[in-house]
Design a protein around this motif. Structure first.
Motif, mmCIF file in Angstrom:
data_model
loop_
_atom_site.group_PDB
_atom_site.id
_atom_site.type_symbol
_atom_site.label_atom_id
_atom_site.label_comp_id
_atom_site.label_asym_id
_atom_site.label_seq_id
_atom_site.Cartn_x
_atom_site.Cartn_y
_atom_site.Cartn_z
ATOM 1 N N ALA A 111 3.806 15.817 4.777
ATOM 2 C CA ALA A 111 2.567 16.466 5.213
ATOM 3 C C ALA A 111 1.397 16.059 4.327
ATOM 4 N N ALA A 112 1.632 16.005 3.019
ATOM 5 C CA ALA A 112 0.556 15.715 2.078
ATOM 6 C C ALA A 112 -0.111 14.375 2.363
ATOM 7 N N CYS A 113 0.663 13.402 2.790
ATOM 8 C CA CYS A 113 0.147 12.031 2.952
ATOM 9 C C CYS A 113 -0.150 11.655 4.392
ATOM 10 N N ALA A 114 0.151 12.542 5.336
ATOM 11 C CA ALA A 114 0.077 12.168 6.752
ATOM 12 C C ALA A 114 -1.330 11.786 7.179
ATOM 13 N N LEU A 145 -4.156 3.866 -0.569
ATOM 14 C CA LEU A 145 -5.004 3.899 0.612
ATOM 15 C C LEU A 145 -5.973 5.071 0.593
ATOM 16 N N GLY A 146 -5.612 6.136 -0.077
ATOM 17 C CA GLY A 146 -6.440 7.332 -0.087
ATOM 18 C C GLY A 146 -5.628 8.504 -0.582
ATOM 19 N N LEU A 147 -6.272 9.654 -0.624
ATOM 20 C CA LEU A 147 -5.640 10.894 -1.067
ATOM 21 C C LEU A 147 -5.641 11.889 0.081
ATOM 22 N N GLY A 148 -4.465 12.386 0.429
ATOM 23 C CA GLY A 148 -4.346 13.471 1.385
ATOM 24 C C GLY A 148 -4.191 14.781 0.651
ATOM 25 N N VAL A 149 -4.847 15.816 1.148
ATOM 26 C CA VAL A 149 -4.705 17.165 0.592
ATOM 27 C C VAL A 149 -4.441 18.098 1.761
ATOM 28 N N VAL A 150 -3.353 18.844 1.661
ATOM 29 C CA VAL A 150 -2.893 19.650 2.792
ATOM 30 C C VAL A 150 -2.544 21.041 2.301
ATOM 31 N N THR A 151 -2.891 22.035 3.084
ATOM 32 C CA THR A 151 -2.510 23.411 2.781
ATOM 33 C C THR A 151 -2.480 24.182 4.088
ATOM 34 N N GLY A 152 -2.164 25.471 4.007
ATOM 35 C CA GLY A 152 -2.114 26.298 5.201
ATOM 36 C C GLY A 152 -3.438 26.997 5.450
ATOM 37 N N GLY A 153 -3.426 27.891 6.436
ATOM 38 C CA GLY A 153 -4.616 28.664 6.718
ATOM 39 C C GLY A 153 -5.655 27.894 7.508
ATOM 40 N N TRP A 154 -6.900 28.354 7.411
ATOM 41 C CA TRP A 154 -8.017 27.763 8.150
ATOM 42 C C TRP A 154 -8.639 26.673 7.290
ATOM 43 N N VAL A 155 -8.431 25.431 7.702
ATOM 44 C CA VAL A 155 -8.932 24.263 6.970
ATOM 45 C C VAL A 155 -9.927 23.530 7.866
ATOM 46 N N ASP A 156 -11.152 23.433 7.420
ATOM 47 C CA ASP A 156 -12.190 22.724 8.162
ATOM 48 C C ASP A 156 -12.220 21.277 7.674
ATOM 49 N N HIS A 181 0.800 -1.216 0.000
ATOM 50 C CA HIS A 181 0.000 0.000 0.000
ATOM 51 C C HIS A 181 0.840 1.277 0.000
ATOM 52 N N LEU A 182 0.309 2.274 -0.666
ATOM 53 C CA LEU A 182 0.894 3.608 -0.671
ATOM 54 C C LEU A 182 -0.168 4.627 -0.271
ATOM 55 N N ALA A 183 0.277 5.680 0.407
ATOM 56 C CA ALA A 183 -0.556 6.855 0.621
ATOM 57 C C ALA A 183 -0.215 7.880 -0.448
ATOM 58 N N MET A 184 -1.234 8.503 -1.008
ATOM 59 C CA MET A 184 -1.048 9.535 -2.036
ATOM 60 C C MET A 184 -1.437 10.882 -1.435
ATOM 61 N N GLY A 185 -0.716 11.934 -1.802
ATOM 62 C CA GLY A 185 -1.044 13.240 -1.248
ATOM 63 C C GLY A 185 -0.629 14.381 -2.141
ATOM 64 N N VAL A 186 -1.253 15.537 -1.874
ATOM 65 C CA VAL A 186 -0.935 16.784 -2.561
ATOM 66 C C VAL A 186 -0.826 17.881 -1.513
ATOM 67 N N HIS A 187 0.278 18.596 -1.520
ATOM 68 C CA HIS A 187 0.408 19.794 -0.693
ATOM 69 C C HIS A 187 0.227 21.009 -1.590
ATOM 70 N N ILE A 188 -0.708 21.878 -1.223
ATOM 71 C CA ILE A 188 -0.992 23.083 -1.996
ATOM 72 C C ILE A 188 -0.326 24.251 -1.281
ATOM 73 N N GLY A 189 0.805 24.694 -1.827
ATOM 74 C CA GLY A 189 1.530 25.813 -1.255
ATOM 75 C C GLY A 189 1.362 27.062 -2.086
ATOM 76 N N VAL A 190 1.994 28.131 -1.638
ATOM 77 C CA VAL A 190 1.911 29.392 -2.388
ATOM 78 C C VAL A 190 2.703 29.290 -3.687
ATOM 79 N N PRO A 191 3.972 28.853 -3.652
ATOM 80 C CA PRO A 191 4.686 28.781 -4.933
ATOM 81 C C PRO A 191 4.515 27.457 -5.669
ATOM 82 N N ALA A 194 2.907 13.540 -3.874
ATOM 83 C CA ALA A 194 3.766 12.590 -3.163
ATOM 84 C C ALA A 194 3.102 11.236 -3.006
ATOM 85 N N LEU A 195 3.949 10.210 -2.905
ATOM 86 C CA LEU A 195 3.558 8.858 -2.520
ATOM 87 C C LEU A 195 4.458 8.429 -1.365
ATOM 88 N N LEU A 196 3.861 7.920 -0.294
ATOM 89 C CA LEU A 196 4.603 7.454 0.872
ATOM 90 C C LEU A 196 4.234 6.010 1.171
#
Length: 413
Positions: free
Chosen positions: A377-380, A149-160, A89-99, A104-106
């Protein structure tokens, strides 16, 4: 057109059930593995029969595996050590930053298997369209057909996290963006949306400086500055997931204007954009470029290191405040300069020692994941869910969506 206005939330979703004994078994092996079944039972207080039953389930799911016997042969049935199975299994993720957008795959031990990044351009609709278009090809190129296993999406600011919405991200100009709904339809996988401070707190508890701790504070310093608080081994979210909003703490002496209308807010004073502008004004860079400034610091350029030392000087009072208020077992500071120039950690400790209790300053450490921090962070969130609720896993073979759906995803509006 993608709909980017989140619907109102009427009440709160019920918290997800924890993984029970199977989750305890899996986390015990993560913490101390390889372990025999007997050692697992001793660690978590389960009977031999219960351990055997849960390990059989976890092996069948591809989360645990048996290793060959260790040591010289003994009479009777050999005790086969159990370890986390990182082959599948792998975790997949995307970190959305300013630049940048970081894909990622972990593996199940939080190690980066692959990552790619693209420039972040346009508004929320543009960004999510790029994410949807890029994910299938990224997985097809880099996953070697391993199940997700799933998709992680991570960014800054106020995330609900409960609503799956980025409520507010000042540097990006995002408000009420329903990220989870938009991306869940593109992947047909569970989508775990969170702030990068909380995601990294989860990763530090599982794989990093918080390993074995239950009380942890994480301070993230980037273009967004925020904090995450872990207590009893779980991350505190607060009402509408707003716990840890420290970006507008006042910085004495700072005159940096903040979009909130005030001057001297912590985030405005120490953000990567602010630091790059200072480097440009001082003639260190031909144009404001944080990545180039970071490279200079990593190469030991004294003028660049001084700018990062000044940044940590301004961050130190916020770290001291968190230490005094929350009294954690460990406070982790994730900041780019600490990742490329480890000597800066000593500067941060000296600054804290000037004001904080001496024993408190010793509780502070740099983030565990170095230059891979955004990929981790993206996959955590995906990995944290797997370790808490392993029996609820929904996995999807890569071929189920990454090949035939490339064209559809790339043309999605």
């Amino acid at each position: 057109m993608l709909s980017l206005v989140a619907p109102p939330a009427f009440g709160r979703a019920a918290p997800p059930a924890e993984g029970g004994a199977a989750g305890l078994v899996l986390r015990a092996v993560l913490a101390g593995g390889p372990l025999t079944r007997t050692a697992v039972g001793r660690a978590i207080g389960l009977s031999p029969a219960a351990v055997s039953r849960h390990t059989a389930d976890l092996i069948a799911l591809g989360l645990l595996r048996e290793l060959p016997p260790q040591g010289p042969p003994r009479s009777g049935r050999p005790q086969l050590p159990l370890d986390i199975d990182t082959r599948g299994h792998l975790a997949m993720g995307v970190h959305i930053g300013v630049p940048w957008l970081t894909f990622a795959l972990l593996d199940l031990r939080g190690r980066v298997v692959a990552h790619e990044r693209l420039p972040r351009q346009g508004d929320a609709s543009d960004v999510l369209r790029v994410v949807r278009a890029h994910l299938p090809g990224f997985v097809a190129r880099r996953s070697a057909g391993r199940p997700l296993l799933g998709l992680g999406v991570v960014t800054g600011g106020w995330v609900d996290s409960e609503r799956g919405t980025v409520v507010e991200h000042g540097p990006l100009g995002w408000q009420d963006v329903p990220v989870r709904d938009v991306l869940a339809g593109a992947t047909r996988l569970p989508v775990h949306l969170d702030s990068h401070a909380r995601a990294l707190a989860q990763a530090e508890l599982l794989f990093g400086a918080g390993h074995g701790a239950t009380e942890l504070v994480h301070l993230f310093v980037g273009n967004v500055v925020d904090a995450a608080i872990a207590t009893s081994g779980g991350v505190l979210r607060g009402r509408r997931s707003r716990a840890g909003d420290i970006g507008h703490l006042p910085v004495p002496g700072s005159t940096e204007p903040c979009p909130c209308g005030r001057t001297g807010c912590l985030q405005a004073s120490v953000s990567e954009r602010t630091l790059a502008r200072r480097a440009h004004r001082e003639g260190l860079l031909p144009a404001p470029d944080f990545d180039r400034l970071l490279a200079l610091a990593g190469a030991g350029e004294p003028a660049a290191l001084r700018l990062f030392e000044e940044r940590l000087r301004l961050v130190a009072p916020a770290a001291e405040l968190l230490l005094n208020m929350l009294n954690p077992e460990v406070l982790v500071v994730t900041e780019a300069g600490l990742a490329v120039a480890p000597g800066l950690a000593e500067h941060l400790h000296r600054r804290l020692a000037e004001h904080a209790r001496p024993e408190a300053a010793r509780l502070v450490t740099a983030g565990s994941f170095g230059v891979d921090v955004l990929a981790v962070a993206a996959c955590a969130g995906v990995l944290d869910s797997a370790y808490r609720r392993p029996m609820e896993l929904r996995t999807a073979p890569v071929a189920a969506w990454s090949g035939a759906r490339v064209a559809a995803a790339s043309t999605a509006h």
